[in-house]
Design a protein around this motif. Structure first.
Motif, PDB file in Angstrom:
ATOM      1  N   GLU A  94       3.888   3.683  -7.884  1.00 57.79           N
ATOM      2  CA  GLU A  94       2.837   3.229  -6.983  1.00 57.79           C
ATOM      3  C   GLU A  94       2.023   4.389  -6.408  1.00 57.79           C
ATOM      4  N   THR A  95       2.652   5.543  -6.262  1.00 53.92           N
ATOM      5  CA  THR A  95       1.966   6.683  -5.640  1.00 53.92           C
ATOM      6  C   THR A  95       1.518   7.733  -6.656  1.00 53.92           C
ATOM      7  N   LEU A  96       2.420   8.089  -7.586  1.00 53.91           N
ATOM      8  CA  LEU A  96       2.087   9.133  -8.551  1.00 53.91           C
ATOM      9  C   LEU A  96       1.092   8.645  -9.596  1.00 53.91           C
ATOM     10  N   LEU A  97       1.319   7.424 -10.107  1.00 53.74           N
ATOM     11  CA  LEU A  97       0.430   6.899 -11.152  1.00 53.74           C
ATOM     12  C   LEU A  97      -1.011   6.762 -10.664  1.00 53.74           C
ATOM     13  N   PRO A  98      -1.248   6.190  -9.474  1.00 50.10           N
ATOM     14  CA  PRO A  98      -2.633   6.148  -8.990  1.00 50.10           C
ATOM     15  C   PRO A  98      -3.275   7.530  -8.881  1.00 50.10           C
ATOM     16  N   TYR A  99      -2.489   8.514  -8.436  1.00 49.33           N
ATOM     17  CA  TYR A  99      -3.020   9.878  -8.329  1.00 49.33           C
ATOM     18  C   TYR A  99      -3.409  10.411  -9.706  1.00 49.33           C
ATOM     19  N   LEU A 100      -2.545  10.197 -10.704  1.00 54.05           N
ATOM     20  CA  LEU A 100      -2.849  10.666 -12.059  1.00 54.05           C
ATOM     21  C   LEU A 100      -4.059   9.939 -12.632  1.00 54.05           C
ATOM     22  N   LEU A 101      -4.146   8.634 -12.361  1.00 52.06           N
ATOM     23  CA  LEU A 101      -5.301   7.872 -12.844  1.00 52.06           C
ATOM     24  C   LEU A 101      -6.590   8.377 -12.207  1.00 52.06           C
ATOM     25  N   PHE A 117      -4.319   1.188  -0.910  1.00 54.92           N
ATOM     26  CA  PHE A 117      -5.038   2.373  -1.387  1.00 54.92           C
ATOM     27  C   PHE A 117      -5.553   2.157  -2.812  1.00 54.92           C
ATOM     28  N   LYS A 118      -4.709   1.590  -3.667  1.00 54.57           N
ATOM     29  CA  LYS A 118      -5.122   1.356  -5.059  1.00 54.57           C
ATOM     30  C   LYS A 118      -6.270   0.354  -5.129  1.00 54.57           C
ATOM     31  N   MET A 119      -6.191  -0.711  -4.330  1.00 54.17           N
ATOM     32  CA  MET A 119      -7.244  -1.718  -4.363  1.00 54.17           C
ATOM     33  C   MET A 119      -8.586  -1.137  -3.924  1.00 54.17           C
ATOM     34  N   CYS A 120      -8.549  -0.214  -2.961  1.00 55.67           N
ATOM     35  CA  CYS A 120      -9.794   0.318  -2.393  1.00 55.67           C
ATOM     36  C   CYS A 120     -10.318   1.551  -3.121  1.00 55.67           C
ATOM     37  N   ARG A 121      -9.430   2.323  -3.750  1.00 59.96           N
ATOM     38  CA  ARG A 121      -9.859   3.608  -4.288  1.00 59.96           C
ATOM     39  C   ARG A 121      -9.681   3.765  -5.798  1.00 59.96           C
ATOM     40  N   ILE A 122      -8.768   3.000  -6.400  1.00 53.10           N
ATOM     41  CA  ILE A 122      -8.420   3.231  -7.803  1.00 53.10           C
ATOM     42  C   ILE A 122      -9.045   2.198  -8.736  1.00 53.10           C
ATOM     43  N   PHE A 123      -8.962   0.935  -8.357  1.00 51.42           N
ATOM     44  CA  PHE A 123      -9.331  -0.144  -9.277  1.00 51.42           C
ATOM     45  C   PHE A 123     -10.771  -0.603  -9.096  1.00 51.42           C
ATOM     46  N   GLN A 124     -11.305  -1.160 -10.183  1.00 54.15           N
ATOM     47  CA  GLN A 124     -12.554  -1.893 -10.072  1.00 54.15           C
ATOM     48  C   GLN A 124     -12.303  -3.124  -9.208  1.00 54.15           C
ATOM     49  N   ARG A 125     -13.340  -3.572  -8.573  1.00 54.45           N
ATOM     50  CA  ARG A 125     -13.206  -4.770  -7.743  1.00 54.45           C
ATOM     51  C   ARG A 125     -12.914  -5.981  -8.631  1.00 54.45           C
ATOM     52  N   PRO A 126     -11.852  -6.742  -8.342  1.00 56.44           N
ATOM     53  CA  PRO A 126     -11.571  -7.938  -9.143  1.00 56.44           C
ATOM     54  C   PRO A 126     -12.434  -9.105  -8.694  1.00 56.44           C
ATOM     55  N   ALA A 171      14.845  -2.781   1.523  1.00 52.79           N
ATOM     56  CA  ALA A 171      13.702  -3.609   1.128  1.00 52.79           C
ATOM     57  C   ALA A 171      12.571  -3.487   2.145  1.00 52.79           C
ATOM     58  N   LEU A 172      12.910  -3.487   3.432  1.00 53.23           N
ATOM     59  CA  LEU A 172      11.898  -3.354   4.474  1.00 53.23           C
ATOM     60  C   LEU A 172      11.186  -2.009   4.373  1.00 53.23           C
ATOM     61  N   ALA A 173      11.957  -0.940   4.203  1.00 53.78           N
ATOM     62  CA  ALA A 173      11.351   0.389   4.078  1.00 53.78           C
ATOM     63  C   ALA A 173      10.409   0.453   2.878  1.00 53.78           C
ATOM     64  N   ASN A 174      10.813  -0.155   1.778  1.00 55.47           N
ATOM     65  CA  ASN A 174       9.975  -0.163   0.577  1.00 55.47           C
ATOM     66  C   ASN A 174       8.680  -0.932   0.820  1.00 55.47           C
ATOM     67  N   ASN A 175       8.774  -2.098   1.465  1.00 51.27           N
ATOM     68  CA  ASN A 175       7.595  -2.948   1.629  1.00 51.27           C
ATOM     69  C   ASN A 175       6.572  -2.353   2.588  1.00 51.27           C
ATOM     70  N   VAL A 176       7.050  -1.623   3.598  1.00 57.86           N
ATOM     71  CA  VAL A 176       6.116  -0.947   4.505  1.00 57.86           C
ATOM     72  C   VAL A 176       5.252   0.042   3.729  1.00 57.86           C
ATOM     73  N   MET A 177       5.887   0.773   2.804  1.00 64.23           N
ATOM     74  CA  MET A 177       5.124   1.703   1.954  1.00 64.23           C
ATOM     75  C   MET A 177       4.301   0.953   0.915  1.00 64.23           C
ATOM     76  N   GLU A 178       4.848  -0.155   0.418  1.00 63.95           N
ATOM     77  CA  GLU A 178       4.161  -0.940  -0.618  1.00 63.95           C
ATOM     78  C   GLU A 178       2.799  -1.426  -0.147  1.00 63.95           C
ATOM     79  N   ILE A 179       2.743  -1.906   1.087  1.00 62.32           N
ATOM     80  CA  ILE A 179       1.470  -2.389   1.633  1.00 62.32           C
ATOM     81  C   ILE A 179       0.427  -1.279   1.625  1.00 62.32           C
ATOM     82  N   ARG A 180       0.829  -0.077   2.056  1.00 64.86           N
ATOM     83  CA  ARG A 180      -0.117   1.044   2.125  1.00 64.86           C
ATOM     84  C   ARG A 180      -0.571   1.473   0.735  1.00 64.86           C
ATOM     85  N   THR A 181       0.380   1.617  -0.206  1.00 64.74           N
ATOM     86  CA  THR A 181       0.014   2.102  -1.541  1.00 64.74           C
ATOM     87  C   THR A 181      -0.823   1.069  -2.303  1.00 64.74           C
ATOM     88  N   ASP A 182      -0.471  -0.217  -2.172  1.00 64.36           N
ATOM     89  CA  ASP A 182      -1.265  -1.259  -2.827  1.00 64.36           C
ATOM     90  C   ASP A 182      -2.676  -1.301  -2.259  1.00 64.36           C
TER      91      ASP A 182
END
Length: 688
Positions: A462-469, A551-560, A538-549
């Motif tokens: 979720e974090t490294l792949l977006p950076y590489l992309l 970031f990807k929606m706003c900075r990495i991907f084309q608008r769906p 699971a809670l710790a993961n999801n707190v980070m998941e919201i932020r990384t997802d």
């Protein structure tokens, strides 16, 4: 990629230029981008542009289109737009709902536009940008070939033949004449969304709080519903996390009190899912998607012989249901079973490798061999992720091969395949350890490793792949002479915006995200009795998941493109079934625990089984009672829905009395998108 924009008329300036750089073009606001492939001829491109601008009677979409010239001098890009009045008429035809001044949410009609809550005389702002883009997408998808059009002009490919009623855009994608189709971003709105979404401002955001209404306005209901579910689930994990951490810290005397924790988790899973139904129905009502039923056009990849749809009377591909069932039960089903058997074999190899590592540690008993014992579990966790990803590609191919007419049917069959395999691949080894080996300490260790390692690998992706992309995109842009490609969109000149967005990666939807939550939910609730700390991880993961997802929606991907959604669809049933399985597994674990067995001395084996079957049924009964006790809709939503139904009945009576038997006007319905791009190996069963 883009060098300049060619104006439609002589002397017209670029509509994407910054304010002050060109004359105001009030009638043209670029909303959707079409990128043709390099092999598409100028004849084909001009024909497609003409179809987009042509009237409905001529098989067109009555939209605006402007050409963009690429660096190679070819006019391979079209910017598509529409006047506001045309978009509002499209909203009426597709049955989009709006909030009216009387507080009700009901289907929009152009005649009643002045009664809409956000009405303006200029008509601007009555539709969100994502709604406008969705309307254009549907109109583009519904550009159908006329009876006189039997082949795509300028294309010699045999697959490029057309027949009456065929979606032209779908055919162009399957023939590799159209590379991309995506809606453009709004840099100003995106900047505000970024600030409110993945930048932490309050503890509420840390625990799953998100600007859901803003997300919905920008990305549409389907994406917003996923993030709303993720936020609701994250908040629901707080209570079992607190209890699990307290249990872990203060349970030094033994594990004889975990029964209460396990029962609580089983009940809490039901409360979470039932309260989510209420939350999703409230969102769906406010968004105008609750109870929305629309006739589904054939999805882009659907093919068959030309026939007549008995409902619409239009010409469209027809495919016999017996052929589809034959492919499901004679092709897809055996392959899915084979894949699950492969997962079983991989699991047995894992146990074999771990036994070797344990024997080595028992023989030498060094720090090195102690670490070696953990290696098979870590490797197996990574293998599970890789197998899930590989299987998803296979599942998509099999589901396309089944040739479902509706997009909803395609998605449901795909979900079934993915859930079946993921359940076996992720949880079978834990069931084997729990109920065959009956080693609770080993189960606890394996569960902890699987959960933590899979989430850790997922977060790296979720974090490294977006950076590489992003780095890859920046390098590609720099080679093309783009100086602004590394900057956020709001810092890029409008004349370069479409060029930068072209380099962004396509967003593939929420399937992977829901699958990740599915197996996480299973790890947390299926074996609560042996590992109370699962909810914490699971809670710790999801707190980070919201932020990384975010970031990807706003900075990495084309608008769906937005997709209307009233709930999370078939995933709701998947999570509910998992909740019932959790009752069975936890009850069995409680019954097998050394702390409970002494309490059952003097009972026969049959009596013990009956006791725990009764306990299991009691917990299921409590879950069912809770499900009925918690209404799926808030009372205010039920009241509003009743009002809408009553008003619709009264309006229909009035219309009947006024028309006195005259036929009411017919409206079109929304069509499927070119999301999957059709099938490259599409069967040539179509007949002109």
């Amino acid at each position: 990629m883009f060098r300049r924009q060619k104006a439609q008329d002589e002397g017209e300036k670029d509509p994407l230029l910054d304010e002050g750089e060109s004359e105001s073009l009030s009638d043209f606001r670029p909303l959707v981008v079409l990128e043709f492939s390099s092999k598409t001829t100028a004849v084909t491109r001009e024909w497609m542009k003409a179809k987009i601008e042509a009237s409905k009677k001529q098989g067109g979409a009555e939209l605006y289109a402007k050409t963009v010239v690429a660096n190679d001098g070819e006019e391979r890009v079209l910017l598509v737009s529409a006047p506001q009045e045309r978009l509002l008429q499209g909203a009426e035809q597709m049955g989009l709902k709006k909030k009216y001044k009387d507080g009700s949410v009901r289907p929009f009609t152009f005649a009643e536009r002045q009664n809409v809550e956000d009405y303006t005389e200029s008509l601007e702002g009555m539709l969100t940008m994502s709604q406008s883009q969705y309307i254009i997408k549907v109109e583009l998808d519904n550009i159908r070939a006329l009876e006189t059009e039997n082949h795509i002009p300028g294309c010699s490919d045999r697959k490029a033949r057309l027949y009456k009623g065929k979606s032209i855009l779908s055919r162009m994608v399957s023939c590799h004449l159209l590379d991309k189709m995506y809606p453009v971003h709004n840099p100003d709105q995106l900047k505000r969304l970024q600030h409110d979404w993945y930048h932490l401002h309050s503890p509420k955001q840390l625990m799953g709080g998100q600007p859901i209404e803003t997300i919905r306005g920008y990305f549409g209901e389907s994406v917003a519903m996923y993030f709303a579910f993720l936020g609701h689930y994250t908040k629901a994990l707080v209570v079992p996390t607190v209890i699990g951490v307290l249990y872990y810290l203060f349970n030094e005397s033994g594990r004889n009190d975990f029964v209460i924790f396990a029962v609580f988790n089983m009940i809490w899973a039901t409360v979470f899912l039932e309260t989510w139904k209420r939350t999703s129905s409230a969102h769906a009502y406010n968004w105008g998607t609750l109870g929305r039923k629309a006739f589904e056009e054939p999805r882009a990849g659907f093919h068959g012989k030309l026939g007549v749809n008995p409902i619409t009377g239009r010409s469209e591909p027809v495919y016999p249901s017996w052929k589809r069932l034959l492919r499901i039960y004679c092709v897809s089903f055996p392959i899915v079973i084979l894949c699950m058997l492969v997962a079983v074999v991989v699991m047995m190899v894992y146990f074999w490798a771990e036994n070797i590592a344990k024997a080595k540690h028992k023989e030498e008993n060094t720090m090195l061999t102690k670490g070696l014992v953990l290696v098979p579990s870590i490797v197996y966790s990574v293998v599970i992720i890789l197998m899930n990803q590989a299987y998803r590609t296979l599942a998509q191919y099999l589901t396309k091969n089944e040739n479902h007419r509706e997009q909803s049917a395609y998605e449901n069959y795909l979900i079934v395949k993915l859930v079946l395999f993921d359940f076996v691949n992720c949880f079978l080894c834990l069931f084997y350890i729990a109920f065959v080996m009956q080693d609770m300490n080993y189960l606890r260790q394996s569960l902890a490793i699987l959960l933590i390692v899979q989430q850790l690998v997922g977060q790296l992706q979720e974090t490294l792949l977006p950076y590489l992309l992003m780095r890859k995109r920046i390098k590609k842009g720099e080679k093309s002479g783009l100086d602004h490609v590394s900057k956020p969109l709001h810092e890029i000149p409008r004349s370069k915006q479409a060029e930068v967005e072209s380099l962004m990666d396509r967003y593939e939807g929420t399937f992977d995200d829901y699958l990740e939550l599915f197996w996480q939910f299973g790890y947390v609730f299926l074996f609560s009795a042996v590992y109370p700390m699962a909810a914490f991880w699971a809670l710790a993961n999801n707190v980070m998941e919201i932020r990384t997802d975010a970031f990807k929606m706003c900075r990495i991907f084309q608008r769906p493109f937005m997709e209307p959604a009233a709930n999370i669809g078939a995933w709701q049933m998947v999570f509910e079934v998992m909740g019932f399985i959790a009752v069975m597994t936890n009850t069995a674990l409680i019954g097998m625990s050394p702390e409970i067995q002494p309490l059952l001395e003097g009972y026969t084996t049959v009596q013990k089984v009956l006791i725990f079957v009764a306990a299991e049924h009691l917990i299921i009964f409590i879950k069912v009672v809770l499900a009925f006790a918690i209404p799926d809709m808030p009372e205010w939503v039920e009241t509003q829905m009743g009002r809408i139904e009553y008003q619709s009945t009264q309006a229909l009576k009035k219309q009947v009395s006024l028309t006195e038997g005259k036929d009411p006007p017919a409206f079109g319905s929304s069509g499927g998108g070119v999301v999957d791009g059709g099938d490259d190996d599409e069967e040539e069963e179509d007949e002109a």
